[in-house]
Design an enzyme around this catalytic site. Structure first.
Site, PDB file in Angstrom:
ATOM      1  N   SER A   1      45.443  46.904  48.435  1.00  9.28           N
ATOM      2  CA  SER A   1      44.062  46.426  48.401  1.00  9.28           C
ATOM      3  C   SER A   1      43.067  47.281  49.172  1.00  9.28           C
ATOM      4  CB  SER A   1      43.988  44.985  48.916  1.00  9.28           C
ATOM      5  OG  SER A   1      44.456  44.906  50.242  1.00  9.28           O
TER       6      SER A   1
ATOM      7  N   LYS B   1      36.860  45.467  47.518  1.00  7.79           N
ATOM      8  CA  LYS B   1      35.756  44.572  47.847  1.00  7.79           C
ATOM      9  C   LYS B   1      34.444  44.907  47.123  1.00  7.79           C
ATOM     10  CE  LYS B   1      37.077  41.515  51.032  1.00  7.79           C
ATOM     11  NZ  LYS B   1      36.768  40.073  50.985  1.00  7.79           N
TER      12      LYS B   1
END
Length: 517
Positions: free
Chosen positions: A316, A62
């Site tokens: 992720s 992110k």
């Protein structure tokens, strides 16, 4: 029409390739490793690669999008500062980006946010503002602060610069592995990662299949693809909280519908098994959302029977609460079909357990839960270890039934796995009108009192079981005595309380182990 669509695709590919090639991320991000996964590769019969975004400074991809968006603010915007609403990885990405650029940052987080995430945001120099019980409350307050203070709002995924920042993951994959790749498996929440990855790969390597992976109870992209438009899910599951999004972003879906080849969904147990696979492979523990790509590869290979392909999973993130590890470990065996949970009825007489074990054959019993109920048959909750997966489970069921046992397979029953296995022996003789509900309580002081106060004294609580899994919501099983004529009123009151709920009165595990005798 086809020509217009082709032109739009070409324009989008060119635009986003330029954006991604020019994205500024490496002031905060590393070029994360692309690791071989030899154990998974051997098991799957394919070459498995892991793109390790869990190795970033904030343990998630992110920070790429957040920095690329913030670095493009004007000097005046930087002086005023930035704000976002997030309870997870986006919050830490914005906080780190703002810290590196010397920009004031406000992060609005629900009061249910685990303290470890609040502390992480504050350690990066951002101001954590706790407001509301859910993301929507926090987002509304963030919008108010944004307007009042003249701040720049940094969205979590629905923004071209955010998408471009996340797309640098794909650029690195191609640079790190110039040889052919058959498919890339991408976790999907709001869609920022898959939009950027798909746009870049289809621009430079159009033969690579882009496969989105979502939890079955939080599948906003799959629902949108099926409908041909964005849809809002009525509820989302919270286990993989990093992708618990009701509606995919507008720009994200515009890209996904052009460039994503397929979307598959996986179950909670499969995610837990994928987390364990990552630990066995690299001694690293991804968060549930971070393990979706691995779970997706495993399901896709079985579904399509592919062999000798090169498959890449994007890992992720790794911001998992320690308290959740127990739950993950419990469910991993079921996710790989290495265990079956069965409800078996055996005669209530001496020697029945011994005979059952003999009839079960050379299978280890992982648990056996039983309490006397009546003089006829005994319902036992049993876990059976398996080596041959689902085929062996089917053989066990067939063998037990051939030996005269009544058997119900509870391996896929969420109520059985979360609650009943800890409550066996709770049958209540003579109890009338009991209805069973599964409810998600927010993890905050006063949640139970609020529920009880708004429920009132109209219905007696006949059963209550709560388990915490280190998440923002606790899982509760509630029994209420509700006469038939009052059921509509009961459902109305539960809706008004506002906690997500599901009725489970017909659940087979409940009828066998907890229902009225």
């Amino acid at each position: 029409m086809a020509g217009r669509t082709a032109r739009e695709r070409a324009r989008l590919l060119h635009d986003y390739r330029v954006r991604i090639d020019n994205a500024r991320v490496y002031d905060v991000a590393i070029r994360s490793p692309l690791d071989e996964a030899p154990r998974l590769s051997a098991r799957m019969g394919n070459r498995v690669l892991l793109k390790r975004e869990d190795a970033q400074a904030v343990y998630s991809f992110k920070l790429r999008g957040a920095y690329n968006r913030i670095v493009r603010l004007s000097d005046a915007e930087r002086r005023r500062g930035v704000i976002c609403a997030s309870a997870g990885n986006h919050a830490q990405g914005v906080a780190l980006a703002a810290q590196r650029l010397g920009i004031p940052a406000w992060i609005v987080m629900p009061r249910t946010t685990p303290q470890i995430k609040v502390d992480s945001v504050r350690s990066l120099g951002a101001r954590a503002v706790l407001h509301g019980d859910a993301y929507d409350d926090a987002a509304e307050h963030a919008a108010e602060l944004c307007a009042a203070k003249g701040l720049s709002y940094i969205p979590p995924y629905d923004d071209p610069e955010i998408i471009a920042g996340q797309g640098t993951v794909a650029r690195e994959i191609i640079a790190q592995h110039p040889d052919p790749i058959d498919a890339v498996f991408v976790p999907v929440g709001g869609g920022g990662l898959i939009a950027g990855v798909a746009a870049y790969l289809k621009a430079v390597r159009p033969e690579v299949r882009i496969i989105g992976v979502e939890p079955s109870d939080s599948n906003c992209l799959a629902a949108a693809m099926k409908a041909g438009r964005r849809v809002s899910l009525p509820q989302v599951g919270l286990f993989a909280d990093g992708v618990a999004v009701r509606q995919i972003g507008k720009e994200n879906f515009r890209l996904a519908r052009h460039f994503v080849d397929e979307v598959i969904t996986v179950e909670t147990d499969e995610i837990c098994a994928a987390i364990r696979d990552m630990f066995n492979e690299k001694r690293a523990v991804p968060e549930p959302a971070g393990a979706l790509g691995i779970a997706g590869i495993k399901r896709w290979v079985v579904q399509h029977g592919v062999r000798d392909q090169t498959l890449c999973a994007i890992v992720s993130g790794a911001n998992v609460n320690f308290d959740r590890l127990r739950h993950i470990a419990e469910r991993a065996e079921l996710g790989d079909a290495n265990e079956a949970l069965l409800a078996v009825t055996i005669p209530e007489r001496p020697g029945s357990f011994r005979r059952f074990c003999r009839d079960l054959g050379r299978h280890n019993i992982s648990e056996f839960n039983y309490r006397y109920a009546d003089a006829q048959g005994a319902h036992v909750f049993v876990g059976v270890k398996l080596a041959g997966g689902r085929d062996e489970a089917a053989q066990v069921l067939e063998g037990l039934r051939a030996s005269g046992y009544a058997v119900v397979d509870l391996s896929g029953d969420e109520i059985a796995k979360v609650h009943i296995r800890y409550m066996v022996g709770g049958r209540a003789p003579g109890l009338s009108d009991e209805r069973l509900f599964r409810i998600e309580f927010p993890e905050r002081p006063g949640a139970l009192l609020n529920f009880l106060s708004r429920l009132g004294d109209q219905w007696n609580i006949s059963l209550f079981h709560y388990r915490n899994h280190g998440a923002a919501h606790g899982r509760v099983l509630v029994g209420l005595q509700v006469p038939r004529r009052e059921r509509a009123e009961n459902r109305r009151v539960l809706d008004e309380i506002g906690y997500p709920w599901w009725e489970e009165s017909e659940n087979p595990g409940y009828e066998l182990f907890l229902g009225t005798a």
